[in-house]
Motif scaffolding. Structure first.
Motif, PDB file in Angstrom:
ATOM      1  N   MET A 260      -0.199   4.576  -3.763  1.00  0.00           N
ATOM      2  CA  MET A 260      -0.488   3.390  -4.552  1.00  0.00           C
ATOM      3  C   MET A 260      -1.960   3.330  -4.963  1.00  0.00           C
ATOM      4  SD  MET A 260       2.373   2.077  -5.133  1.00  0.00           S
ATOM      5  CE  MET A 260       1.723   0.695  -6.065  1.00  0.00           C
ATOM      6  N   ASP A 261      -2.845   3.842  -4.128  1.00  0.00           N
ATOM      7  CA  ASP A 261      -4.257   3.919  -4.521  1.00  0.00           C
ATOM      8  C   ASP A 261      -4.412   4.769  -5.774  1.00  0.00           C
ATOM      9  OD1 ASP A 261      -5.240   2.282  -2.513  1.00  0.00           O
ATOM     10  OD2 ASP A 261      -5.727   3.930  -1.156  1.00  0.00           O
ATOM     11  N   ARG A 262      -3.751   5.925  -5.811  1.00  0.00           N
ATOM     12  CA  ARG A 262      -3.871   6.810  -6.977  1.00  0.00           C
ATOM     13  C   ARG A 262      -3.128   6.242  -8.189  1.00  0.00           C
ATOM     14  NH1 ARG A 262      -5.561  12.111  -7.689  1.00  0.00           N
ATOM     15  NH2 ARG A 262      -5.303  12.670  -9.889  1.00  0.00           N
ATOM     16  N   HIS A 263      -1.946   5.666  -7.967  1.00  0.00           N
ATOM     17  CA  HIS A 263      -1.229   5.025  -9.075  1.00  0.00           C
ATOM     18  C   HIS A 263      -2.109   3.946  -9.713  1.00  0.00           C
ATOM     19  CE1 HIS A 263       2.685   6.898  -8.667  1.00  0.00           C
ATOM     20  NE2 HIS A 263       2.821   6.519  -7.414  1.00  0.00           N
ATOM     21  N   SER A 264      -2.757   3.142  -8.884  1.00  0.00           N
ATOM     22  CA  SER A 264      -3.585   2.042  -9.389  1.00  0.00           C
ATOM     23  C   SER A 264      -4.811   2.569 -10.128  1.00  0.00           C
ATOM     24  CB  SER A 264      -4.008   1.130  -8.236  1.00  0.00           C
ATOM     25  OG  SER A 264      -2.888   0.512  -7.633  1.00  0.00           O
ATOM     26  N   GLN A 265      -5.420   3.607  -9.598  1.00  0.00           N
ATOM     27  CA  GLN A 265      -6.590   4.206 -10.245  1.00  0.00           C
ATOM     28  C   GLN A 265      -6.214   4.752 -11.619  1.00  0.00           C
ATOM     29  OE1 GLN A 265      -8.438   7.356  -7.940  1.00  0.00           O
ATOM     30  NE2 GLN A 265      -9.293   8.295  -9.762  1.00  0.00           N
ATOM     31  N   ASN A 266      -5.130   5.526 -11.677  1.00  0.00           N
ATOM     32  CA  ASN A 266      -4.699   6.082 -12.955  1.00  0.00           C
ATOM     33  C   ASN A 266      -4.227   4.995 -13.917  1.00  0.00           C
ATOM     34  OD1 ASN A 266      -5.254   8.725 -12.348  1.00  0.00           O
ATOM     35  ND2 ASN A 266      -3.135   9.381 -12.121  1.00  0.00           N
ATOM     36  N   MET A 301      -3.210 -10.072  -5.764  1.00  0.00           N
ATOM     37  CA  MET A 301      -2.926  -8.667  -5.525  1.00  0.00           C
ATOM     38  C   MET A 301      -4.187  -7.958  -5.007  1.00  0.00           C
ATOM     39  SD  MET A 301      -0.799  -7.896  -9.065  1.00  0.00           S
ATOM     40  CE  MET A 301      -0.255  -6.249  -8.571  1.00  0.00           C
ATOM     41  N   ASP A 302      -3.979  -6.876  -4.277  1.00  0.00           N
ATOM     42  CA  ASP A 302      -5.091  -6.095  -3.761  1.00  0.00           C
ATOM     43  C   ASP A 302      -5.530  -5.014  -4.742  1.00  0.00           C
ATOM     44  OD1 ASP A 302      -5.199  -7.535  -1.354  1.00  0.00           O
ATOM     45  OD2 ASP A 302      -3.613  -6.322  -0.485  1.00  0.00           O
ATOM     46  N   ALA A 303      -4.695  -4.647  -5.682  1.00  0.00           N
ATOM     47  CA  ALA A 303      -5.010  -3.754  -6.802  1.00  0.00           C
ATOM     48  C   ALA A 303      -3.919  -3.999  -7.830  1.00  0.00           C
ATOM     49  CB  ALA A 303      -5.067  -2.299  -6.358  1.00  0.00           C
ATOM     50  N   PHE A 304      -3.970  -3.290  -8.960  1.00  0.00           N
ATOM     51  CA  PHE A 304      -3.125  -3.677 -10.094  1.00  0.00           C
ATOM     52  C   PHE A 304      -1.941  -2.750 -10.351  1.00  0.00           C
ATOM     53  CE2 PHE A 304      -7.535  -5.076 -10.921  1.00  0.00           C
ATOM     54  CZ  PHE A 304      -7.339  -6.441 -10.778  1.00  0.00           C
TER      55      PHE A 304
END
Length: 398
Positions: A260-266, A301-304
């Motif tokens: 999820m960190d990478r999904h959110s970054q991309n 949310m903590d990221a998007f």
């Protein structure tokens, strides 16, 4: 159901819970991964004596581990796994009798809309679809017989962010339940029970599984009575996932945070790139400062996340040409896998919604939804740039 925090100390973070919660090494072999208990039935010492398991439709150790794990991730007390996300949603509707009224978002997933209007509508249940970001519209839609407020956040496919706490309060003021489909955000980015929701729904097929190789769903709640009802329908209807599906979902939760960190970054980088593209008229992504609910998304949310939609000033055919001519993005329904997917809601995920109603809800012929994977961002932007340029002639942003 066993304690959903088993094998995790108090106050552990979600990154640790995703790997350990609800699971322990196998007592006989020491296997660190929960085994696939591929058994339809279980030995009983004497008739009627409960050893914990009797028949796999009723309960299975692999499924129990998954249910406890996903409940812990959502900060819930109880979890139930189902054969699909739609089976989970159907179970919620089974709580209500003929004549019950449900309020739902106007841009819910097409399969949810179909279930509501083409399946349960024939049982004399009533459904009102409203813009759930408009709290006044939601209040106006509530009736004396309203039993459920069904919410997505972010919504599918326009990525609207709903104020879960306010919506839950409205539901409770009318003695109704508030259920939130948390599939897009996952518990890593958002935990609706902490904002007052009564029920959280998931398609485990998507980000929880994360590898496009399983179909399953889940319901999570803090209410023991609701959980017992879910268990009754889960067993009575037989809408349970196989032990193998549960094993795959457990494997998926172990890497959920890093994915999820990478999904959110991309997702953020691609949204910013699309926002500057001359052929793109609108980008729907809560991480953009221009998104109408951006501030709410930052609070809730903590990221998007990795889901976004964008709109072309293009015909249905031109848009179809764009989504059909990508090379890194794969033209496919579903979402949440490590690979990037692209689709046209008007002809795919939301085709079951009548066109007039679809257009009224903001789902235009030029709308494209993408599930942003974990590939290199430059490969994703280059692929979309080529597909858009070849599919849309002369379309320029205002």
């Amino acid at each position: 159901m066993t304690d959903n925090t088993e094998n995790t100390p108090d106050n552990t973070r979600i990154e640790t819970q995703s790997i350990h919660a609800g699971q322990s090494p196998d007592s006989e072999t020491g296997a660190i991964m929960t085994p696939i208990y591929a058994s339809s039935t279980f030995v009983q010492d004497r008739p009627g004596e409960d050893r914990g398991y009797e028949y796999s439709r009723t309960g299975n150790p692999t499924r129990t581990a998954l249910e406890n794990n996903i409940a812990a991730l959502e900060d819930g007390d109880y979890g139930r796994a189902f054969s699909s996300g739609m089976a989970a949603i159907s179970t919620v509707l089974n709580l209500f009798e003929s004549g019950a009224h449900v309020v739902a978002g106007e841009d819910v997933y097409g399969g949810t809309h179909r279930l509501f209007k083409e399946v349960y509508d024939q049982f004399d249940m009533e459904f009102s679809f409203v813009e759930t970001t408009d709290l006044s519209a939601v209040r106006d839609a509530m009736r004396s017989n309203t039993e459920l407020l069904w919410v997505e956040s972010p919504t599918n496919p326009l990525l609207r962010i709903n104020d879960i706490e306010s919506l839950a309060n409205i539901a409770h003021e009318h003695d109704a339940l508030c259920a939130v489909d948390n599939t897009f955000a996952t518990p890593y980015l958002q935990r609706p029970l902490n904002h007052g929701a009564d029920i959280v729904s998931h398609s485990l097929t998507k980000y929880i599984g994360g590898h496009s190789d399983l179909v399953a769903g889940a319901l999570i709640t803090d209410d023991e009575e609701l959980d017992e009802s879910f268990g009754f329908y889960q067993n009575s209807v037989g809408s349970t996932p196989s032990p193998f599906e549960c094993f795959l979902a457990l494997r998926g939760t172990k890497t959920l945070p890093v994915r999820m960190d990478r999904h959110s970054q991309n997702g953020l980088q691609l949204a910013e790139w699309l926002d500057d593209h001359p052929a793109v008229s609108q980008v729907y992504y809560p991480g953009l400062s221009t998104h109408p609910q951006h501030e709410l998304a930052k609070e809730q949310m903590d990221a998007f996340g990795g889901m976004l939609s964008f709109e072309l000033d293009a015909s249905l055919k031109e848009t179809s040409d764009v989504v059909s001519n990508t090379e890194v993005f794969t033209l496919a329904e579903s979402l949440g896998g490590v690979e990037s997917l692209i689709e046209q809601p008007a002809t795919m995920t939301h085709a079951s919604i009548p066109r007039a109603q679809r257009i009224e809800a903001g789902l235009s012929d030029g709308l494209i939804r993408v599930s942003v994977g974990i590939e290199h961002i430059d490969d994703l932007t280059n692929d979309l740039d080529r597909a858009i340029s070849s599919g849309v002639e002369g379309s320029q942003k205002d």
